[in-house]
Design an enzyme around this catalytic site. Structure first.
Site, PDB file in Angstrom:
ATOM      1  N   CYS A   1      47.250  43.445  60.469  1.00  0.00           N
ATOM      2  CA  CYS A   1      45.949  42.762  60.454  1.00  0.00           C
ATOM      3  C   CYS A   1      45.392  42.806  59.041  1.00  0.00           C
ATOM      4  CB  CYS A   1      45.004  43.492  61.395  1.00  0.00           C
ATOM      5  SG  CYS A   1      43.274  43.044  61.230  1.00  0.00           S
ATOM      6  N   ASP A   2      44.677  41.743  58.664  1.00  0.00           N
ATOM      7  CA  ASP A   2      44.146  41.708  57.296  1.00  0.00           C
ATOM      8  C   ASP A   2      42.720  42.256  57.173  1.00  0.00           C
ATOM      9  OD1 ASP A   2      42.577  39.777  58.448  1.00  0.00           O
ATOM     10  OD2 ASP A   2      43.044  38.221  56.985  1.00  0.00           O
TER      11      ASP A   2
ATOM     12  N   ARG B   1      31.573  30.759  66.671  1.00  0.00           N
ATOM     13  CA  ARG B   1      32.446  30.828  65.492  1.00  0.00           C
ATOM     14  C   ARG B   1      33.547  29.743  65.540  1.00  0.00           C
ATOM     15  NH1 ARG B   1      32.908  31.352  60.295  1.00  0.00           N
ATOM     16  NH2 ARG B   1      35.041  31.823  59.694  1.00  0.00           N
TER      17      ARG B   1
ATOM     18  N   ASN C   1      46.871  36.746  66.809  1.00  0.00           N
ATOM     19  CA  ASN C   1      45.911  37.555  67.572  1.00  0.00           C
ATOM     20  C   ASN C   1      46.024  37.304  69.068  1.00  0.00           C
ATOM     21  OD1 ASN C   1      44.278  39.347  66.041  1.00  0.00           O
ATOM     22  ND2 ASN C   1      43.391  37.587  64.970  1.00  0.00           N
TER      23      ASN C   1
ATOM     24  N   HIS D   1      41.319  46.313  65.017  1.00  0.00           N
ATOM     25  CA  HIS D   1      39.908  45.906  65.077  1.00  0.00           C
ATOM     26  C   HIS D   1      39.048  47.012  65.708  1.00  0.00           C
ATOM     27  CE1 HIS D   1      40.755  41.263  64.759  1.00  0.00           C
ATOM     28  NE2 HIS D   1      41.213  41.947  63.730  1.00  0.00           N
TER      29      HIS D   1
ATOM     30  N   ARG E   1      39.900  28.754  71.898  1.00  0.00           N
ATOM     31  CA  ARG E   1      39.063  29.777  71.258  1.00  0.00           C
ATOM     32  C   ARG E   1      37.592  29.537  71.609  1.00  0.00           C
ATOM     33  NH1 ARG E   1      38.619  31.564  64.809  1.00  0.00           N
ATOM     34  NH2 ARG E   1      36.882  32.996  65.103  1.00  0.00           N
TER      35      ARG E   1
ATOM     36  N   TYR F   1      34.639  45.296  63.142  1.00  0.00           N
ATOM     37  CA  TYR F   1      34.715  44.806  64.525  1.00  0.00           C
ATOM     38  C   TYR F   1      34.048  45.747  65.529  1.00  0.00           C
ATOM     39  CZ  TYR F   1      37.552  40.669  63.676  1.00  0.00           C
ATOM     40  OH  TYR F   1      37.977  39.436  63.282  1.00  0.00           O
TER      41      TYR F   1
HETATM   42  P1  NAD Z   1      45.248  27.325  63.946  1.00  0.00           P
HETATM   43  O1  NAD Z   1      44.945  26.857  65.339  1.00  0.00           O
HETATM   44  O2  NAD Z   1      44.803  26.524  62.799  1.00  0.00           O
HETATM   45  O3  NAD Z   1      46.825  27.494  63.805  1.00  0.00           O
HETATM   46  C1  NAD Z   1      47.661  27.959  64.797  1.00  0.00           C
HETATM   47  C2  NAD Z   1      48.878  27.061  64.932  1.00  0.00           C
HETATM   48  O4  NAD Z   1      49.737  27.648  65.926  1.00  0.00           O
HETATM   49  C3  NAD Z   1      48.559  25.641  65.401  1.00  0.00           C
HETATM   50  O5  NAD Z   1      49.111  24.698  64.524  1.00  0.00           O
HETATM   51  C4  NAD Z   1      49.216  25.564  66.772  1.00  0.00           C
HETATM   52  O6  NAD Z   1      49.716  24.282  67.076  1.00  0.00           O
HETATM   53  C5  NAD Z   1      50.311  26.582  66.649  1.00  0.00           C
HETATM   54  N1  NAD Z   1      50.819  27.095  67.920  1.00  0.00           N
HETATM   55  C6  NAD Z   1      50.106  27.423  69.017  1.00  0.00           C
HETATM   56  N2  NAD Z   1      50.930  27.888  69.968  1.00  0.00           N
HETATM   57  C7  NAD Z   1      52.181  27.841  69.466  1.00  0.00           C
HETATM   58  C8  NAD Z   1      53.458  28.177  69.977  1.00  0.00           C
HETATM   59  N3  NAD Z   1      53.587  28.657  71.217  1.00  0.00           N
HETATM   60  N4  NAD Z   1      54.541  28.013  69.196  1.00  0.00           N
HETATM   61  C9  NAD Z   1      54.404  27.519  67.958  1.00  0.00           C
HETATM   62  N5  NAD Z   1      53.229  27.176  67.416  1.00  0.00           N
HETATM   63  C10 NAD Z   1      52.130  27.341  68.157  1.00  0.00           C
HETATM   64  O7  NAD Z   1      44.669  28.803  63.874  1.00  0.00           O
HETATM   65  P2  NAD Z   1      44.240  29.709  62.619  1.00  0.00           P
HETATM   66  O8  NAD Z   1      42.769  29.878  62.652  1.00  0.00           O
HETATM   67  O9  NAD Z   1      44.856  29.199  61.386  1.00  0.00           O
HETATM   68  O10 NAD Z   1      44.846  31.117  63.018  1.00  0.00           O
HETATM   69  C11 NAD Z   1      46.206  31.311  63.299  1.00  0.00           C
HETATM   70  C12 NAD Z   1      46.435  32.678  63.874  1.00  0.00           C
HETATM   71  O11 NAD Z   1      46.352  33.680  62.883  1.00  0.00           O
HETATM   72  C13 NAD Z   1      45.446  33.097  64.958  1.00  0.00           C
HETATM   73  O12 NAD Z   1      46.126  33.833  65.958  1.00  0.00           O
HETATM   74  C14 NAD Z   1      44.514  33.999  64.225  1.00  0.00           C
HETATM   75  O13 NAD Z   1      43.807  34.843  65.100  1.00  0.00           O
HETATM   76  C15 NAD Z   1      45.508  34.717  63.362  1.00  0.00           C
HETATM   77  N6  NAD Z   1      44.961  35.492  62.242  1.00  0.00           N
HETATM   78  C16 NAD Z   1      45.210  36.813  62.251  1.00  0.00           C
HETATM   79  C17 NAD Z   1      44.770  37.613  61.244  1.00  0.00           C
HETATM   80  C18 NAD Z   1      44.999  39.086  61.353  1.00  0.00           C
HETATM   81  O14 NAD Z   1      44.302  39.856  60.766  1.00  0.00           O
HETATM   82  N7  NAD Z   1      45.968  39.564  62.129  1.00  0.00           N
HETATM   83  C19 NAD Z   1      44.081  37.042  60.171  1.00  0.00           C
HETATM   84  C20 NAD Z   1      43.835  35.677  60.165  1.00  0.00           C
HETATM   85  C21 NAD Z   1      44.294  34.897  61.227  1.00  0.00           C
HETATM   86  C1  G6P Z   2      39.812  38.606  60.235  1.00  0.00           C
HETATM   87  C2  G6P Z   2      40.596  39.321  61.296  1.00  0.00           C
HETATM   88  C3  G6P Z   2      41.497  38.368  62.006  1.00  0.00           C
HETATM   89  C4  G6P Z   2      40.718  37.200  62.562  1.00  0.00           C
HETATM   90  C5  G6P Z   2      39.938  36.539  61.466  1.00  0.00           C
HETATM   91  C6  G6P Z   2      39.000  35.520  62.095  1.00  0.00           C
HETATM   92  O1  G6P Z   2      40.631  38.190  59.202  1.00  0.00           O
HETATM   93  O2  G6P Z   2      41.356  40.380  60.810  1.00  0.00           O
HETATM   94  O3  G6P Z   2      42.168  39.059  63.013  1.00  0.00           O
HETATM   95  O4  G6P Z   2      41.596  36.250  63.138  1.00  0.00           O
HETATM   96  O5  G6P Z   2      39.159  37.473  60.783  1.00  0.00           O
HETATM   97  O6  G6P Z   2      38.494  34.709  61.112  1.00  0.00           O
HETATM   98  P1  G6P Z   2      37.820  33.310  61.442  1.00  0.00           P
HETATM   99  O7  G6P Z   2      37.407  32.847  60.109  1.00  0.00           O
HETATM  100  O8  G6P Z   2      38.901  32.452  62.084  1.00  0.00           O
HETATM  101  O9  G6P Z   2      36.701  33.592  62.379  1.00  0.00           O
HETATM  102 MN    MN Z   3      42.769  41.063  62.445  1.00  0.00          MN
END
Ligand code: NAD
Ligand code: G6P
Ligand code: MN
Length: 441
Positions: free
Chosen positions: A169-170, A284, A147, A200, A93, A264
């Site tokens: 998405c949240d 970030r 994501n 987004h 990231r 976004y």
């Molecule tokens: P993080 O790095 O703390 O957690 C991700 C985990 O996924 C890690 O433990 C990593 O080892 C694991 N991982 C990576 N590749 C993998 C694979 N191929 N198989 C199994 N496990 C795997 O990240 P985070 O900040 O907690 O975010 C997690 C995800 O959630 C991100 O993609 C983030 O963008 C997403 N997210 C999405 C929304 C949304 O609105 N859609 C909101 C919040 C977070």
């Molecule tokens: C929002 C978006 C997610 C994104 C997150 C990033 O919740 O909807 O898609 O992953 O923000 O937050 P962060 O705290 O990791 O920058």
């Molecule tokens: Mn999102």
């Protein structure tokens, strides 16, 4: 009542503890018999799993719990896979954010070049998880919030058309909570919305209370003055960068004062401003590693060391309760109205039928039924056509291993100023992602 079996893919995620606590807080609405964590990083997952074991022992000892890196164990006999993986973790990231900045472009996790790079890593990993589910629990549902959701959703539409997948998405939920607070409602659930866009990348066009009273004028007025900043600080993300995003929504909304926008969009409308205020050495990703990641892993280690969660500051992620709403909608055919990322198929009548759009849907046991949003204006249509072409080109580039298509995708991104900058960026991104991307020819 059936007790459901849940697999959390990305067990080591910083969001996992908040989601587990949220699930435990909703057991009356959504009973759970088993929780399984799956991650490909055993050590990272072990800390979150160790704390979860203690939490479950104290709050819900009847729920069986496993943390594993073995797909068969994780994906057998499961009802819902909740997927939030981050391919390449925060180390990648950080590169997604810093490489574009080096070229004078916005450096962001899901938008522009950073989102494209992350998409090229995520697609294969998310498809692999879907394949595990389809092999070991073919009737289960895959709730994806990994994501970049826009690109991942397009990949699932095209490459796994017959699997049970919901992409969500949240961000709209978070913004709706701020709107509700701004106009003195207790909850976003008092509002019913019309919304269209891409993930987004969208706009609210109508917001009413349950009696049908129009709330949009009041919300529009608030946003035109303060963006989504409200007086209730408990609702804001605590980091300063998020507050500046909520404030900037004021300038985003000025482009179309009739609607209120997703935050976004600032990256597409004000990229020069975003680049100017970025620190290319501390983005970030650094903020999250120094903040949320340290906090969550520190608290989990404390729970393990003390053998109890009673002194823990980990909190329920209330915000994440939409995940329970979504699972319940499928499990109990509730027909709850939710914003999901789905194939357009006429929901936006003057827009590409195969585009993955974000619109309100009624969700039941057969999946989502998108609600028609009608025709959209030229301004939004133009922006969305450009952006959806970027997303589709990335998926084609992944599928075909095509350098040319990825260069086109980067060139077409509104955030990238020229084909030359796109090419320079692509060279750097290929080098940085060589352990993750398919080989491009
Ligand atoms: P993080 O790095 O703390 O957690 C991700 C985990 O996924 C890690 O433990 C990593 O080892 C694991 N991982 C990576 N590749 C993998 C694979 N191929 N198989 C199994 N496990 C795997 O990240 P985070 O900040 O907690 O975010 C997690 C995800 O959630 C991100 O993609 C983030 O963008 C997403 N997210 C999405 C929304 C949304 O609105 N859609 C909101 C919040 C977070
Ligand atoms: C929002 C978006 C997610 C994104 C997150 C990033 O919740 O909807 O898609 O992953 O923000 O937050 P962060 O705290 O990791 O920058
Ligand atoms: Mn999102």
């Amino acid at each position: 009542m059936k007790k459901f079996s849940i697999t959390i893919a990305g067990g080591g995620s910083t969001f996992t503890p908040g989601i587990v606590l949220m699930l435990l807080d909703n057991l009356d609405k959504f009973p759970i018999g088993e929780i399984k964590f799956f991650d490909n990083d055993e050590d990272r997952q072990a800390t979150i799993a160790g704390a979860t074991e203690v939490i479950l022992q104290e709050k819900a000892p009847d729920i069986s719990f496993t943390a594993t890196t073995d797909p068969k164990t994780a994906f057998s006999n499961t009802d819902f896979v909740m997927a939030h993986i981050r391919s390449g973790k925060y180390a990648m990231r950080e590169k997604d954010e810093k490489i574009p900045l080096k070229h004078g472009c916005v450096g962001q996790e899901t938008c522009g070049p950073g989102g494209i790079a992350y998409g090229m890593r995520s697609i294969g990993d998310v498809l692999e998880l879907i394949d595990f589910m389809d092999e070991y629990s073919p009737d289960a549902w895959f709730l994806n919030y990994s994501n970049p959701a826009a690109i991942v959703a397009e990949a699932t539409r095209k490459l796994r058309p017959n699997s049970n997948i919901l992409n969500i998405c949240d961000m709209p939920i978070g913004i709706e909570e701020l709107m509700a607070n701004a106009i003195g409602l207790n909850s976003r659930k008092e509002m019913e919305v019309r919304y269209y866009g891409l993930n987004h990348f969208g706009w609210w066009t109508d917001i009413r209370d349950k009696e049908g009273n129009d709330l949009l004028p009041q919300i529009r007025e608030h946003v035109s003055k303060f963006g989504y900043v409200t007086k209730d600080e408990s609702l804001q993300h605590s980091d300063a960068s998020w507050n500046s995003t909520f404030a900037k929504a004021k300038d985003v909304q000025a482009l179309d004062p009739e609607t209120v926008p997703n935050t976004y969009l600032k990256y597409y409308f004000y990229p020069d401003y975003e680049v100017a205020k970025s620190n290319p050495d501390y983005t970030r990703a650094n903020e999250v590693m120094d903040g949320r990641e340290k906090f969550v892993f520190g608290e989990c280690q404390k729970i393990i060391d003390e053998g109890t969660a009673k002194n823990s500051e980990l909190h329920i992620d209330e915000h994440a309760s939409y995940i329970v709403d979504l699972a319940r909608a499928i499990a109990y055919n509730t027909k709850e109205r939710m914003l999901l990322i789905v194939e357009n198929n006429g929901a936006i009548s003057n827009f590409e039928p195969t585009a993955m759009v974000e619109v309100p849907c009624l969700v039941g046991s057969q999946g989502p039924e998108p609600l028609t949003q009608g025709e959209i204006p030229r301004f939004q249509k133009g922006l969305m056509e450009q952006q959806v072409a970027v997303e589709k080109l990335v998926v084609e580039a992944f599928e075909e291993g095509s350098y040319q298509k990825l260069w086109q995708a980067l060139t077409l991104s509104k955030i990238v100023p020229s084909a030359q900058v796109a090419k320079d960026l692509l060279e750097d991104l290929i080098e940085a992602n060589k352990d993750y991307w398919p080989e491009l020819k």
